[in-house]
Design a protein around this motif. Structure first.
Motif, PDB file in Angstrom:
ATOM      1  N   ALA A 161       0.734  -1.452  -0.010  1.00  0.00           N
ATOM      2  CA  ALA A 161      -0.154  -0.378  -0.311  1.00  0.00           C
ATOM      3  C   ALA A 161       1.307   1.272   0.091  1.00  0.00           C
ATOM      4  N   LYS A 162       2.098   1.641   0.291  1.00  0.00           N
ATOM      5  CA  LYS A 162       2.725   2.635   1.191  1.00  0.00           C
ATOM      6  C   LYS A 162       3.802   2.087  -0.213  1.00  0.00           C
ATOM      7  N   ILE A 163       4.066   1.661  -1.260  1.00  0.00           N
ATOM      8  CA  ILE A 163       4.498   1.537  -2.617  1.00  0.00           C
ATOM      9  C   ILE A 163       3.124   2.523  -3.272  1.00  0.00           C
ATOM     10  N   TYR A 164       2.510   1.994  -3.718  1.00  0.00           N
ATOM     11  CA  TYR A 164       1.158   2.681  -4.558  1.00  0.00           C
ATOM     12  C   TYR A 164       0.881   3.910  -3.673  1.00  0.00           C
ATOM     13  N   GLU A 165       1.264   4.179  -2.549  1.00  0.00           N
ATOM     14  CA  GLU A 165       1.007   5.428  -2.188  1.00  0.00           C
ATOM     15  C   GLU A 165       2.325   6.650  -2.574  1.00  0.00           C
ATOM     16  N   LEU A 166       3.662   5.732  -2.348  1.00  0.00           N
ATOM     17  CA  LEU A 166       4.704   6.740  -3.419  1.00  0.00           C
ATOM     18  C   LEU A 166       4.443   7.056  -4.340  1.00  0.00           C
ATOM     19  N   LYS A 167       4.864   5.718  -5.808  1.00  0.00           N
ATOM     20  CA  LYS A 167       3.516   5.816  -6.532  1.00  0.00           C
ATOM     21  C   LYS A 167       2.623   7.174  -7.330  1.00  0.00           C
ATOM     22  N   THR A 168       1.936   6.942  -6.291  1.00  0.00           N
ATOM     23  CA  THR A 168       0.888   8.112  -6.896  1.00  0.00           C
ATOM     24  C   THR A 168       1.398   9.637  -6.331  1.00  0.00           C
ATOM     25  N   ARG A 169       1.520   9.581  -4.973  1.00  0.00           N
ATOM     26  CA  ARG A 169       2.024  11.060  -5.061  1.00  0.00           C
ATOM     27  C   ARG A 169       3.540  11.069  -6.364  1.00  0.00           C
ATOM     28  N   ALA A 170       4.362  11.424  -6.203  1.00  0.00           N
ATOM     29  CA  ALA A 170       5.578  11.420  -7.399  1.00  0.00           C
ATOM     30  C   ALA A 170       4.743  11.551  -8.834  1.00  0.00           C
ATOM     31  N   ALA A 171       3.605  10.791  -9.161  1.00  0.00           N
ATOM     32  CA  ALA A 171       2.818  11.096 -10.620  1.00  0.00           C
ATOM     33  C   ALA A 171       2.316  11.634 -10.153  1.00  0.00           C
ATOM     34  N   GLN A 172       1.631  12.524  -8.868  1.00  0.00           N
ATOM     35  CA  GLN A 172       1.111  13.515  -9.060  1.00  0.00           C
ATOM     36  C   GLN A 172       1.899  14.812  -9.187  1.00  0.00           C
ATOM     37  N   GLU A 173       3.084  14.851  -8.513  1.00  0.00           N
ATOM     38  CA  GLU A 173       3.502  15.726  -8.310  1.00  0.00           C
ATOM     39  C   GLU A 173       4.918  16.045 -10.092  1.00  0.00           C
ATOM     40  N   ARG A 174       4.535  15.161 -10.446  1.00  0.00           N
ATOM     41  CA  ARG A 174       5.373  15.073 -12.283  1.00  0.00           C
ATOM     42  C   ARG A 174       4.341  16.293 -12.816  1.00  0.00           C
ATOM     43  N   GLN A 175       3.254  15.754 -12.444  1.00  0.00           N
ATOM     44  CA  GLN A 175       1.701  16.623 -13.285  1.00  0.00           C
ATOM     45  C   GLN A 175       1.813  18.268 -12.174  1.00  0.00           C
ATOM     46  N   VAL A 176       2.207  18.869 -11.911  1.00  0.00           N
ATOM     47  CA  VAL A 176       2.920  19.841 -10.839  1.00  0.00           C
ATOM     48  C   VAL A 176       2.795  20.958 -12.736  1.00  0.00           C
TER      49      VAL A 176
END
Length: 307
Positions: free
Chosen positions: A292-307
């Motif tokens: 679950a934390k791996i998924y969280e880290l991947k999601t957070r990284a994807a969101q940061e790339r979109q900013v």
């Protein structure tokens, strides 16, 4: 309690102890476990308790047993607690023995260590853990394992699997292992076991493993690049085989449930009754937390790339 500067000024002349080794015990709020641990180490030449600003009576108990207490203030990064202690403390003996606060030395193991360290052909020894959980010895479910916890000073170091570590990941090495320096470093296995009382309370166990899962999520997200010293391998050491198995499980949908079933059914964890069920269940939950934390880290990284 000693500051590091004071510890370096202490005499390092070896005593005539039964067991001429330096023991390093990592601790944080271990008042409940330390008496059993330190009582078992009374005939060891030198004992350091490396504390992390405990708020219970860890320091008082350690000093009452004659241990040298040094505080470790973790700010993130590398080294973490035990590697820092190995690099910083003025150890008096040629052999270092790493013991956790919830572990205890037996007389049989002490005698075997005494004989083993006299053998010039070995630089380190693997010692198996005899696991106790919720008042019962766990004989199944993969609970017991070997770790290289006894080695010549200057010959062993912890592998670093993640340099960008922070304070949310515990200040002590989690599933990083000692590796022997040099191509000629030879290790052996000792016959007798170290007693390991795995749980002070379930709340303490769960809180500690929450920190561990923060670290593991980052490590597994980074891939095998952070396991150069001990890469996952079916035909390697026990640590390498366990990593190989976990890597295969990570790739399977629903793997936390399968991991639990592997521990509880195929590794016979059910034979350890209710403690075995709870232990294997928590292992599966820990696996779920990591994924679950791996998924969280991947999601957070994807969101940061979109900013």
């Amino acid at each position: 309690m000693l500051k590091l500067e004071d510890a370096k000024q202490l005499p390092t002349q070896p005593s005539s102890a039964l067991l001429p080794v330096t023991v390093i015990v990592a601790a944080r709020n271990e008042a409940r476990n330390l008496p059993r641990c330190l009582e078992s180490l009374r005939n060891v030449g030198e004992v350091y308790v490396v504390d992390s600003q405990s708020t219970d009576k860890t320091v008082e108990i350690a000093e009452s047993y004659g241990a040298r207490v040094v505080q470790f203030h973790y700010q993130g990064g590398w080294p973490k607690k035990r590697q820092w202690a190995m690099e910083s403390l003025p150890t008096a003996y040629d052999w270092i023995f790493l013991v956790d606060a919830d572990e205890a030395l037996t007389e049989d193991l002490a005698l075997e260590i005494q004989s083993a360290i006299e053998n010039p052909g070995y630089d380190g020894y693997y010692i198996a853990l005899r696991m106790f959980f919720l008042g019962r010895e766990l004989r199944h479910g993969g609970a017991g394992f070997y770790k290289l916890s006894l080695f010549r000073r200057g010959k062993g170091r912890f592998e670093c699997r993640l340099k960008e570590q922070d304070r949310s990941m515990a200040d002590m090495e989690v599933h990083e292992h000692i590796v022997l320096e040099g191509a000629k470093g030879k290790s052996g296995k000792l016959k007798h076991t170290l007693l390991h009382h795995n749980v002070e309370s379930l709340s303490h166990y769960i809180a500690k493993h929450d920190e561990y899962s923060n670290w593991e999520a980052r490590v597994w997200l980074a891939g095998e690049a952070n396991a150069r010293d001990l890469a996952p391998s079916l035909f390697g050491s026990q640590a390498q085989r366990r990593r190989w198995l976990r890597k295969r499980f990570f790739a399977i949908p629903g793997s936390p449930v399968l991991f639990f079933l592997y521990k509880y059914i195929f590794s016979l964890g059910f034979l350890d009754r209710i403690p075995g069920l709870i232990y294997c269940g928590l292992q599966g939950v820990q696996f779920f937390h990591i994924k679950a934390k791996i998924y969280e880290l991947k999601t957070r990284a994807a969101q940061e790339r979109q900013v």
